[in-house]
Design an enzyme around this catalytic site. Structure first.
Site, PDB file in Angstrom:
ATOM      1  N   HIS A 162     -40.020 -46.257   6.692  1.00  0.00           N
ATOM      2  CA  HIS A 162     -39.604 -47.593   7.673  1.00  0.00           C
ATOM      3  C   HIS A 162     -40.912 -48.360   7.439  1.00  0.00           C
ATOM      4  O   HIS A 162     -41.599 -48.796   8.801  1.00  0.00           O
ATOM      5  CB  HIS A 162     -39.355 -47.181   8.973  1.00  0.00           C
ATOM      6  CG  HIS A 162     -38.834 -45.915   8.964  1.00  0.00           C
ATOM      7  ND1 HIS A 162     -37.554 -45.882   9.182  1.00  0.00           N
ATOM      8  CD2 HIS A 162     -38.744 -44.398   8.603  1.00  0.00           C
ATOM      9  CE1 HIS A 162     -36.930 -44.939   9.204  1.00  0.00           C
ATOM     10  NE2 HIS A 162     -37.426 -44.082   8.972  1.00  0.00           N
ATOM     11  N   SER A 283     -50.547 -74.878  -2.053  1.00  0.00           N
ATOM     12  CA  SER A 283     -49.856 -75.292  -0.762  1.00  0.00           C
ATOM     13  C   SER A 283     -50.244 -77.017  -0.886  1.00  0.00           C
ATOM     14  O   SER A 283     -50.723 -77.610  -1.521  1.00  0.00           O
ATOM     15  CB  SER A 283     -49.933 -75.094   0.256  1.00  0.00           C
ATOM     16  OG  SER A 283     -49.869 -76.340   1.185  1.00  0.00           O
ATOM     17  N   LYS A 289     -54.162 -71.357   0.520  1.00  0.00           N
ATOM     18  CA  LYS A 289     -52.952 -71.137  -0.118  1.00  0.00           C
ATOM     19  C   LYS A 289     -53.326 -70.516  -1.548  1.00  0.00           C
ATOM     20  O   LYS A 289     -53.428 -71.668  -2.240  1.00  0.00           O
ATOM     21  CB  LYS A 289     -51.668 -72.184   0.492  1.00  0.00           C
ATOM     22  CG  LYS A 289     -51.367 -71.948   1.833  1.00  0.00           C
ATOM     23  CD  LYS A 289     -51.462 -69.831   2.768  1.00  0.00           C
ATOM     24  CE  LYS A 289     -50.309 -69.862   2.734  1.00  0.00           C
ATOM     25  NZ  LYS A 289     -49.085 -70.330   3.434  1.00  0.00           N
ATOM     26  N   GLU A 296     -40.945 -64.778  -4.738  1.00  0.00           N
ATOM     27  CA  GLU A 296     -39.194 -65.577  -3.653  1.00  0.00           C
ATOM     28  C   GLU A 296     -38.825 -66.052  -5.208  1.00  0.00           C
ATOM     29  O   GLU A 296     -37.233 -65.811  -4.290  1.00  0.00           O
ATOM     30  CB  GLU A 296     -40.744 -66.421  -3.046  1.00  0.00           C
ATOM     31  CG  GLU A 296     -42.002 -66.400  -2.121  1.00  0.00           C
ATOM     32  CD  GLU A 296     -42.830 -66.958  -1.329  1.00  0.00           C
ATOM     33  OE1 GLU A 296     -42.158 -68.263  -1.105  1.00  0.00           O
ATOM     34  OE2 GLU A 296     -43.366 -66.620  -1.031  1.00  0.00           O
TER      35      GLU A 296
END
Ligand code: ARG
Length: 465
Positions: A162, A283, A289, A296
């Site tokens: 979990h 970024s 970043k 992704e």
């Protein structure tokens, strides 16, 4: 191949009007199925050799056709071949060129076959190679996982359920869980070879043929184990396509799961792994970043793969026997899934080579969340002869105490523990050591260092292939 009086290609001889322009453009598949040219030519050569052996065509004609086909193959390889959209697909493009090269006698090539059996034959042959190519790439993934696992047997991290700290595990054990998934994928692609073992050639349009062909000969020559058993099923069966697309989807799920896991671990909240600059992007506005874009991408492309599987299932649902134009889409769908999965595996392999675990942070996180609580309960079962449920309750009380006093389990004194559970001696304090906990999981498939080392060795020796 000549045009008829109506200025129509030969397979449209009885059709008096020219096909509408838009359909002529979108109804063809040459831009897609030209990828099948090698298989188409190989199967055609074996087909005419069989026709000759069976005395259906003579030696001279067979030789002319084989010569023409080999020449066409070279033209395509050398990019000298002009693909014509009007000729619909790879089969008609090749046949048409054969007419240009050897004249009328080219027409013997299509004796006892149809494009319906021709296209599935080519496609099955192509898919045989594709399955093997994917297996090769999965093998690289497995090797990369093994390399990382080997270096991290003694790297301890929290195992989660979990997404909450559950029990300490070796980082190698976590990685090896993915190895199991990819190993199952490998088996799935290898199993697909079985459904690709039957040769469609000779089913013709749907009924078989009146010519005395030898389907066992063509099967052997084209690397199939046997001919298909029912000519109608042969030209309408695309189960082997679904098998492939499902295998791609299952493999993509595994890629997506490891990608998602790494995204979480790389997040500023977790910080369990570092990604090398080779596998992050910046970024446009936030100079600080370093984003895990490749991961992704891997996660994102999984949906595309499911879409392809569903497209094919939908095409087949409710399609009567036997061949329909609907089936032409199978190749575009498969090529897309194949290309995507291959790219995804290559990118995943780059990721696996370019990340490192933050061992200090892993331990730090593993030390929170009362992660050795189960070890304490197990200890009471063993040392105090308690039923597990009683040990569980006593452990919960000890955790409540620690929580209230803002202490880790390892920070409790024996005195404090004895207030709740009298029977325990100083020996209990060892139970809270993370390494001890990991190494106590000696059951087969468990996370102890020795278990993992043995598992890695077996995989390195290909024992589980
Ligand atoms: N290009 C077609 C396909 O890929 C080949 C089969 C054509 N057969 C036919 N009867 N139109 O499915």
């Amino acid at each position: 191949m000549g045009k008829n009086k109506n200025n129509q290609p030969i397979w449209n001889t009885r059709i008096k009007k020219e096909t509408k322009n838009l359909f002529k453009k979108v109804g063809g598949s040459i831009e897609i199925d030209k990828r099948l040219f090698r298989e188409d030519i190989e199967a055609s050569i074996v087909h005419v050799e069989m026709l000759f052996r069976q005395k259906i065509i003579n030696f001279k004609i067979k030789n002319k056709i084989v010569w023409g086909l080999n020449r066409i193959k070279n033209e395509i390889i050398k990019k000298k071949f002009i693909f014509d959209e009007k000729l619909e697909d790879i089969h008609m493009n090749i046949e048409n060129r054969l007419f240009e090269l050897i004249g009328e006698e080219a027409g013997y090539i299509h004796t006892a076959r149809s494009r319906n059996d021709q296209v599935v034959t080519d496609f099955k042959m192509w898919l045989r190679k594709a399955n093997k190519e994917i297996v090769k790439n999965i093998d690289f993934t497995i090797k990369n996982i093994l390399k990382k696992a080997e270096k991290n047997v003694e790297t301890i991290m929290p195992g989660f359920t979990h997404l909450k700290n559950a029990q300490p595990v070796s980082f190698a054990h976590y990685l090896m869980a993915y190895l199991e998934m990819f190993n199952r994928d490998k088996k799935r692609f290898n199993n697909n070879l079985e459904s690709l073992n039957e040769n469609p050639l000779g089913a013709a349009a749907l009924t078989g043929t009146s010519f005395k062909i030898d389907r066992f000969y063509t099967s052997k020559k084209l690397g199939f184990h046997r001919p298909t058993k029912n000519s109608i099923d042969t030209v309408s069966d695309r189960d082997f396509v679904i098998d492939f697309l499902y295998s791609c989807s299952a493999c993509a799920v595994h890629i997506s799961r490891i990608a998602e896991e790494f995204i979480i671990w790389n997040s500023d909240a977790f910080k369990l792994i570092n990604l090398n600059d080779k596998i992050v992007t910046g970024s446009s506005i936030m100079p600080q970043k370093k984003n895990p874009d490749p991961l992704e991408y891997l996660r994102g492309k999984t949906g595309f793969m499911f879409g392809n599987l569903f497209s094919m299932l939908t095409t087949l649902k409710g399609l009567p026997l036997s061949y329909f134009k609907d089936l032409q889409d199978d190749k575009e769908i498969v090529f897309k899934s194949f290309d995507q999965l291959k790219n995804s595996l290559i990118i995943l392999n780059d990721v696996l080579k370019n990340f490192s675990p933050d061992k200090k942070r892993m331990i730090e996180l593993a030390e929170s969340g009362y992660i050795t609580a189960t070890d304490l309960a197990d200890y009471m079962v063993r040392e105090l002869n308690y039923p597990f449920r009683k040990a569980y309750l006593q452990t919960a009380k000890i955790i409540n105490f620690a929580e209230k006093n803002k202490k880790k389990l390892s920070e409790l004194t024996l005195k404090e523990i004895n207030k709740i559970e009298k029977g325990l001696t100083a020996d209990v304090l060892k139970v809270f050591e993370l390494k001890k906990s990991v190494n106590s999981k000696v059951s087969y498939g468990g996370t102890s260092f020795d278990n993992i080392k043995k598992m890695i060795l077996s995989y390195k020796r290909n024992k589980y292939d």
